[in-house]
Design an enzyme around this catalytic site. Structure first.
Site, PDB file in Angstrom:
ATOM      1  CB  SER A   1      -1.120   0.090   0.939  1.00  0.00           C
ATOM      2  OG  SER A   1       0.046   0.178   2.231  1.00  0.00           O
ATOM      3  CE  LYS A   2      -1.564   6.310  -3.289  1.00  0.00           C
ATOM      4  NZ  LYS A   2      -0.842   5.271  -4.295  1.00  0.00           N
ATOM      5  NE  ARG A   3       0.668   0.447   6.143  1.00  0.00           N
ATOM      6  CZ  ARG A   3       1.521  -0.554   6.392  1.00  0.00           C
ATOM      7  NH1 ARG A   3       2.752  -0.493   6.884  1.00  0.00           N
ATOM      8  NH2 ARG A   3       0.951  -1.981   6.519  1.00  0.00           N
ATOM      9  CG  HIS A   4       4.356  -1.140   1.949  1.00  0.00           C
ATOM     10  ND1 HIS A   4       3.202  -1.600   1.865  1.00  0.00           N
ATOM     11  CD2 HIS A   4       5.050  -1.738   3.159  1.00  0.00           C
ATOM     12  CE1 HIS A   4       2.957  -2.444   2.588  1.00  0.00           C
ATOM     13  NE2 HIS A   4       4.120  -2.608   3.802  1.00  0.00           N
ATOM     14  N   GLY A   5       5.313   3.017  -0.308  1.00  0.00           N
ATOM     15  CA  GLY A   5       5.921   3.695  -1.411  1.00  0.00           C
ATOM     16  C   GLY A   5       5.185   3.699  -2.362  1.00  0.00           C
TER      17      GLY A   5
END
Ligand code: GLU
Length: 484
Positions: A250-254
């Site tokens: 998801s977004k928090r992984h980049g």
């Protein structure tokens, strides 16, 4: 063999979905099958044409071309669900006539209460079936009187639903855990589990490869196939793509969307190759393969059911490989937008492309992504004379070396590898300085940097670019400025 990719146009194409598209495409292309693009835009609130366009754009960029779809047509049109409403209502009528679907008048508050009550006692929420026993004539009267109703599929009681999954083997659900799903919402829109069955059946889809988040939908779909008298396709559910912490990517992984990877300067060949390895391997340790070779070798039997962890380092390694493989002129045109963005060139004209091609050898094999190329060679386009002067002054023999070097190249014309080496040799003879004490001042003077590409690549590149752009000082001008 007929396969399809069925994106919902509610945002950008996620790499996990791109992998789903790729596996369908690989199987279709490797077996002489047909690859269909179907746009699942029945969620009117969240679906947009802009999203559909961007998904198609990303698929084309990846090289995942489709044989049938909304823009190219095909034998089973239309290919956008919002244009297929009449087919869903015909199928719904058949289910109602066969006593396999019923109208449900439960309000969302009622359904929410049921849900909360189930969760409170630790049960999975499931529709109670309250409206299942309504008399169809009563139901018809209530609807005629203007009461809103959804249409639900009547799940058969007390039996197993089993479907073979090529990736996981037989999967079985007992119908006691399956609540009667809504198949047509009260606003008349078909629900996913229904539309997908009608379309896959009518479009003669033989294989459905999709993410494992759809496994629990599959028994509902299998039951609807049965009720419509159709044979379900072969299913293959791919494990999810996870981040390094094993949570869904998801977004928090980049970066998570194909558009973001594209904007960061990954080549489509690299992303495709990497995504194929997320769950598939040809079995002989081979990893670097072009799309057509992967298609030739792809088999669902070699798709793993264990989770696939997204590994940015490996993607970078594969990207470096494809950057090295790309013909320089092609790579120059791909990387040009980043040079424009950096302000080094004004547009993709022939001087710009030629100058980019001249500097590429200093970056290819060193940087991971196209986005990183301009910074690696910025000393060519944006030489910082003051920084260079300061660094030269800090070198014990800096002034002496630069004076001699400036003389040695003053009349040499645009430097080549050979003429640079000859000039360096001449400088050594004149000054008696050698090794690092000789080359380091030249490096800091010409580039303004303490470290960077090989000098015999860097100096000829500076002169080639200077020959194309008068605003870029050539080596002779740089040396003259610092050697006096
Ligand atoms: N529109 C669905 C999705 O994007 C398709 C699922 C399927 O392949 O059946 O998740």
């Amino acid at each position: 063999m007929r396969l399809r990719f069925a994106p919902s146009p509610t945002g950008l194409l996620h790499v996990g979905n791109a992998r789903t598209a790729l596996f369908n495409w690989l199987l279709a292309r490797g077996r002489g099958g047909t690859f269909v693009l179907r746009v699942e835009d029945t969620d009117v609130e969240r679906s947009t044409r802009a999203s559909e366009d961007s998904i198609k754009d990303d698929l084309r960029w990846l090289g995942l071309t489709w044989d049938e779809g909304p823009d190219v047509g095909g034998p089973y049109p239309p290919y956008r669900q919002s244009e297929r409403m009449v087919r869903y209502s015909l199928a719904a009528d058949r289910l109602i006539a066969a006593g396999r679907a019923y109208y449900c008048f439960c309000s969302s508050e009622q359904l929410e209460q049921e849900r909360a009550a189930a969760l409170a006692v630790g049960l999975p929420p499931k529709y109670s079936g309250r409206c299942r026993t309504l008399d169809p004539q009563d139901a018809a009267r209530r609807r005629a009187g203007g009461e809103a109703a959804a249409l639900r599929f009547a799940v058969p009681t007390d039996r197993d639903v089993t479907f073979p999954d090529v990736v996981r083997g037989n999967v079985t659900f007992h119908t006691s855990v399956i609540g009667d799903p809504v198949i047509v919402r009260s606003d008349g829109g078909p629900a996913y589990n229904f539309a997908v069955v009608v379309d896959d059946a009518e479009m003669a889809i033989t294989h459905v490869i999709r993410g494992e988040d759809h496994i629990s939908n599959t028994p509902r779909q299998v039951l609807i196939y049965e009720a419509l008298g159709r044979t379900p396709p072969t299913f293959a559910h791919l494990s999810l793509v996870l981040g390094p912490d094993h949570a869904p990517l998801s977004k928090r992984h980049g970066a998570t969307s194909v558009a973001e990877f594209r904007a960061r300067g990954y080549l489509p060949e690299a992303l495709i190759n990497y995504l194929a390895l997320l769950g598939w391997s040809p079995g002989d340790g081979e990893e670097l393969m072009a799309a057509d070779e992967m298609a030739r070798r792809f088999a669902l039997a070699r798709v793993s059911h264990s989770a696939a962890v997204f590994d940015t380092e490996k993607l970078a390694w594969i990207n470096r490989h494809y950057m090295k493989q790309s013909p320089p002129a092609h790579l120059a045109s791909l990387v040009a937008p980043w040079f424009v963005a950096a302000g080094f060139v004004a547009g993709s004209n022939s001087e710009a492309l030629e100058s980019i091609e001249a500097v590429l050898p200093m970056a290819v094999g060193v940087v991971d992504r196209l986005e990183e190329v301009p910074a690696r060679v910025s000393f060519v386009f944006a030489w910082d004379a003051a920084a260079a002067a300061q660094l030269v002054a800090a070198e014990p023999d800096g002034a002496k070396v630069m004076h001699a070097f400036a003389e040695a190249i003053a009349d040499a014309g645009p430097l080549t590898k050979e003429s640079f080496r000859a000039a360096a040799a001449r400088t050594r003879e004149v000054t008696g300085v050698k090794g690092r004490a000789l080359f380091h001042p030249i490096r800091v003077a010409m580039t303004g940097w303490e470290s960077g590409p090989e000098l015999d690549l860097a100096l000829p590149a500076i002169d080639r670019v200077a020959g194309l752009f008068p605003a870029v000082p050539a080596c002779a001008a740089r040396a003259r400025q610092l050697g006096n």
